[in-house]
Design an enzyme around this catalytic site. Sequence first.
Site, PDB file in Angstrom:
ATOM      1  N   CYS A 369      66.156  68.428  62.583  1.00  0.00           N
ATOM      2  CA  CYS A 369      65.902  69.608  61.764  1.00  0.00           C
ATOM      3  C   CYS A 369      64.794  69.425  60.716  1.00  0.00           C
ATOM      4  O   CYS A 369      63.995  70.349  60.525  1.00  0.00           O
ATOM      5  CB  CYS A 369      67.184  70.139  61.117  1.00  0.00           C
ATOM      6  SG  CYS A 369      68.387  68.907  60.669  1.00  0.00           S
ATOM      7  N   ARG A 398      71.386  57.145  66.050  1.00  0.00           N
ATOM      8  CA  ARG A 398      72.415  57.057  65.025  1.00  0.00           C
ATOM      9  C   ARG A 398      73.083  55.706  65.144  1.00  0.00           C
ATOM     10  O   ARG A 398      73.343  55.239  66.251  1.00  0.00           O
ATOM     11  CB  ARG A 398      73.439  58.187  65.200  1.00  0.00           C
ATOM     12  CG  ARG A 398      72.772  59.533  65.009  1.00  0.00           C
ATOM     13  CD  ARG A 398      73.688  60.678  65.270  1.00  0.00           C
ATOM     14  NE  ARG A 398      72.924  61.924  65.099  1.00  0.00           N
ATOM     15  CZ  ARG A 398      73.427  63.129  65.194  1.00  0.00           C
ATOM     16  NH1 ARG A 398      74.713  63.278  65.418  1.00  0.00           N
ATOM     17  NH2 ARG A 398      72.674  64.186  65.035  1.00  0.00           N
ATOM     18  N   GLN A 416      69.001  65.394  71.989  1.00  0.00           N
ATOM     19  CA  GLN A 416      69.672  66.659  71.742  1.00  0.00           C
ATOM     20  C   GLN A 416      68.828  67.799  72.296  1.00  0.00           C
ATOM     21  O   GLN A 416      67.603  67.760  72.204  1.00  0.00           O
ATOM     22  CB  GLN A 416      69.838  66.891  70.243  1.00  0.00           C
ATOM     23  CG  GLN A 416      70.788  65.926  69.580  1.00  0.00           C
ATOM     24  CD  GLN A 416      70.957  66.274  68.121  1.00  0.00           C
ATOM     25  OE1 GLN A 416      69.976  66.469  67.408  1.00  0.00           O
ATOM     26  NE2 GLN A 416      72.197  66.349  67.666  1.00  0.00           N
ATOM     27  N   ASP A 418      68.032  70.628  70.994  1.00  0.00           N
ATOM     28  CA  ASP A 418      68.221  71.053  69.614  1.00  0.00           C
ATOM     29  C   ASP A 418      67.350  72.259  69.309  1.00  0.00           C
ATOM     30  O   ASP A 418      66.173  72.260  69.630  1.00  0.00           O
ATOM     31  CB  ASP A 418      67.806  69.882  68.711  1.00  0.00           C
ATOM     32  CG  ASP A 418      68.502  69.907  67.377  1.00  0.00           C
ATOM     33  OD1 ASP A 418      69.333  70.809  67.162  1.00  0.00           O
ATOM     34  OD2 ASP A 418      68.220  69.020  66.562  1.00  0.00           O
ATOM     35  N   HIS A 420      66.480  75.246  66.203  1.00  0.00           N
ATOM     36  CA  HIS A 420      66.674  75.758  64.848  1.00  0.00           C
ATOM     37  C   HIS A 420      66.108  77.151  64.795  1.00  0.00           C
ATOM     38  O   HIS A 420      64.986  77.382  65.226  1.00  0.00           O
ATOM     39  CB  HIS A 420      66.021  74.824  63.832  1.00  0.00           C
ATOM     40  CG  HIS A 420      66.686  73.475  63.828  1.00  0.00           C
ATOM     41  ND1 HIS A 420      66.188  72.407  64.548  1.00  0.00           N
ATOM     42  CD2 HIS A 420      67.846  73.062  63.281  1.00  0.00           C
ATOM     43  CE1 HIS A 420      67.017  71.389  64.416  1.00  0.00           C
ATOM     44  NE2 HIS A 420      68.036  71.748  63.658  1.00  0.00           N
ATOM     45  N   LYS A 501      80.516  75.296  60.843  1.00  0.00           N
ATOM     46  CA  LYS A 501      80.049  75.378  62.224  1.00  0.00           C
ATOM     47  C   LYS A 501      81.103  75.959  63.153  1.00  0.00           C
ATOM     48  O   LYS A 501      82.300  75.891  62.880  1.00  0.00           O
ATOM     49  CB  LYS A 501      79.633  73.992  62.730  1.00  0.00           C
ATOM     50  CG  LYS A 501      80.809  73.067  62.977  1.00  0.00           C
ATOM     51  CD  LYS A 501      80.370  71.749  63.617  1.00  0.00           C
ATOM     52  CE  LYS A 501      81.562  70.859  63.860  1.00  0.00           C
ATOM     53  NZ  LYS A 501      81.247  69.445  63.866  1.00  0.00           N
ATOM     54  N   HIS A 547      71.409  75.942  62.996  1.00  0.00           N
ATOM     55  CA  HIS A 547      71.234  74.775  63.880  1.00  0.00           C
ATOM     56  C   HIS A 547      72.089  75.019  65.102  1.00  0.00           C
ATOM     57  O   HIS A 547      73.214  75.462  64.983  1.00  0.00           O
ATOM     58  CB  HIS A 547      71.806  73.485  63.276  1.00  0.00           C
ATOM     59  CG  HIS A 547      71.294  73.116  61.944  1.00  0.00           C
ATOM     60  ND1 HIS A 547      70.567  71.974  61.745  1.00  0.00           N
ATOM     61  CD2 HIS A 547      71.418  73.703  60.737  1.00  0.00           C
ATOM     62  CE1 HIS A 547      70.272  71.865  60.464  1.00  0.00           C
ATOM     63  NE2 HIS A 547      70.779  72.893  59.829  1.00  0.00           N
TER      64      HIS A 547
END
Length: 688
Positions: A369, A398, A416, A418, A420, A501, A547
Amino acid sequence: MSRPQAPVPEPTPLVVVAAGTTAGSAVREAGLPGKGPDAVVVVRDAEGRLRDLSWAPAEDTEVEPVAADTEDGRSVIRHSAAHVLAQAVQQLFPEAKLGIGPPVKDGFYYDFDVERPFTPEDLRALEKRMKQIIKGSQRFSRRVVDSVEAAREELASEPYKLELVDLKSEVDTSEVMEVGGGELTVYDNLDPRTGDRVWGDLCRGPHVPTTRHIPAFTLTRVAAAYWRGNERNPQLQRIYGTAWESTEALDRHLELLAEAERRDHRRLGAELDLFSFPDEVGSGLPVFHPKGGLVRRELEDYSRRRHEEGGYEFVYSPHITKGALFETSGHLGWYRDGMFPAMHLDEERDENGVVRRQGQDYYLKPMNCPFHNLIYRSRGRSYRELPLRLFEFGSVYRYEKSGVVHGLTRVRGMTQDDAHIYCTPDQLQDEIRSLLTFVLDLLRDYGLDDFYLELSTRNEEKYVGSDEDWERATDALRAAAEASGLELVLDPGGAAFYAPKISVQARDALGRTWQMSTIQVDMQLPDRFDLEYTAPDGSRQRPVMVHRALFGSIERFFGVLTEHYGGAFPAWLAPVQVVGIPIASDHVEHLLGVAKELRSRGVRVEVDTSDDRMQKKIRNHTTQKVPFMVLAGANDVENGAVSFRFRDGGQLNGVPVATAVAAIADWIGRRENSSPTAETFEPAGAAG
RNA sequence: GCCGACGUAGCUCAACUGGCAGAGCACUCGCCUUGUAAGCGAGUGGUUAGGGGUUCGAGUCCCCUCGUCGGCUCCA
């Protein structure tokens, strides 16, 4: 393999327990079964509380008999089995101190403090002793302890139980199985002949009437667990087991576990040559082999296409960045422990070791992000551009604790899918709603179609931002979730520090649930990054940010799909879609021609020209779970045809080549998720 | 990170109390030319995860490291 079906019990008629008599006698008089899988093991009173069959109310009371083969009935059996386990442990290991022993999903456990951890041999010995105890038909007898002091005295040699008693005397909590319900009770196990107390345990119950009512159990494994779940507390030894209303039910459960093991993506990953975790690379860092690579690419390509259609724009960002970016985003403040440590670069020192030039800390990115925010603010934005949807297959790293790394589902390096989304506060509601639809539709396209939603709300001990923002974000998510019509489960305190979330939980072919997509409304990062857009009136406004990851991570989704399909991927995802198998080498030429046509239609096809016999080739490609095996012998060559063999062993012979090619290409093109069979696969001619 | 179990050929597993590292599959090479789940034969393949120690001798016993598995804790 279908989902485990809980037997649907007949609606149980209520039974009246006359004052001063026991629930058990009322149940017996009503002619309800006292043994077998549907034996009544406890009753439910008017308040919904479960009561022992020995319970004798002071007034006439209507109760609902609870049978062994219901979820409540199984829980009671499992809880009682836990007691039997504890008795067995203390008989074989008299020094063992008791922790807690509740029923859990599909089984039970009991925690013990022992000098030496249990071995697999110990488990076998304990099972044997448990069987003896069960055979002995001990009676579970409830006894109310008069006072906390009396309980303390009785439990003097059980330090953990004492702690629970003290806990109980401070706050009455029904959270703990052992205590609760307004009074302290002990369950004694009595010898059926002499009435002597053989064993007993602090427990709120209820229990089955006698140990005989534990029809089938097995001990499954032993592991350590922190006392009361806190890592600052001592570790106890936990023994897990499972118990059921019948041997048949136990066997079904064990078969399900065996099936889960056969489908384990780590096993299939090796068997099907999809991916591996080389020791040389590091724990939790997978490499994808060509076949796994193909599946993954298909997964990604389809997702990419759908995102394009859905109005997403594609971006790319580096895997590594200077620390300042994660200072801005707040990650270094909150989640440093979950990140790989910094690489300290560019520092220069003089000959005396004194720093001449300050170095920089670089970090592997744990999230995408912040980068997307930088893209957003790289120039002025207009309300006309919103919602702006930035998408990236972004690799993140991670630093998972060594104990949690697990196959593809819990890794240290992952990609991911991912996105946004930046929108105005007014757009948020609609955007989330359509986003949820988009996510569910796409998951269905991959063959997952059994969902529920989980709404994770603020963790009061770990959050940033104002109450109003949290409320607004949570409301938007809740509204979208409710509009979806799916089951909604609340997860209080489960949110990340910056946003609430919704997560989409999917049930797979074995009925297990996996957390898939997450959608988070973020009112913090736009502030931290000072994101703005120009509104119609010319003023500068702050966008809201959403997200969302759909697969969660590609690796994890890959693992879940592998298990969902047991390695038998839908034809459109299968690494090898068609294998040509000649009966003899004379027929290779014919199949090479068929393969060429298939390849020109974009089908991934191989012809097995090895020296193996045809039967062996069928075996090989069956174990490799190839969806279409296309055989050809003299008859087929002569007729310009091929013969199909499917994964399930079914066959379809003498299909003209052109028909076969068209039908295969069509099946793949439709992204049919089921495995083709002789019945479901209809070459055009047959279908008319 | 914590507790426990485990680590032998690419895979699955043998090797009694310390005494010459083996089998099946896979792979390579032959023979076989085949109609819906394993044809026959031969061969290659190992620093027993890595390092250190005890011992005349270690796959086996001890210590350390790495990794895997089962849990606990954690999970942006």
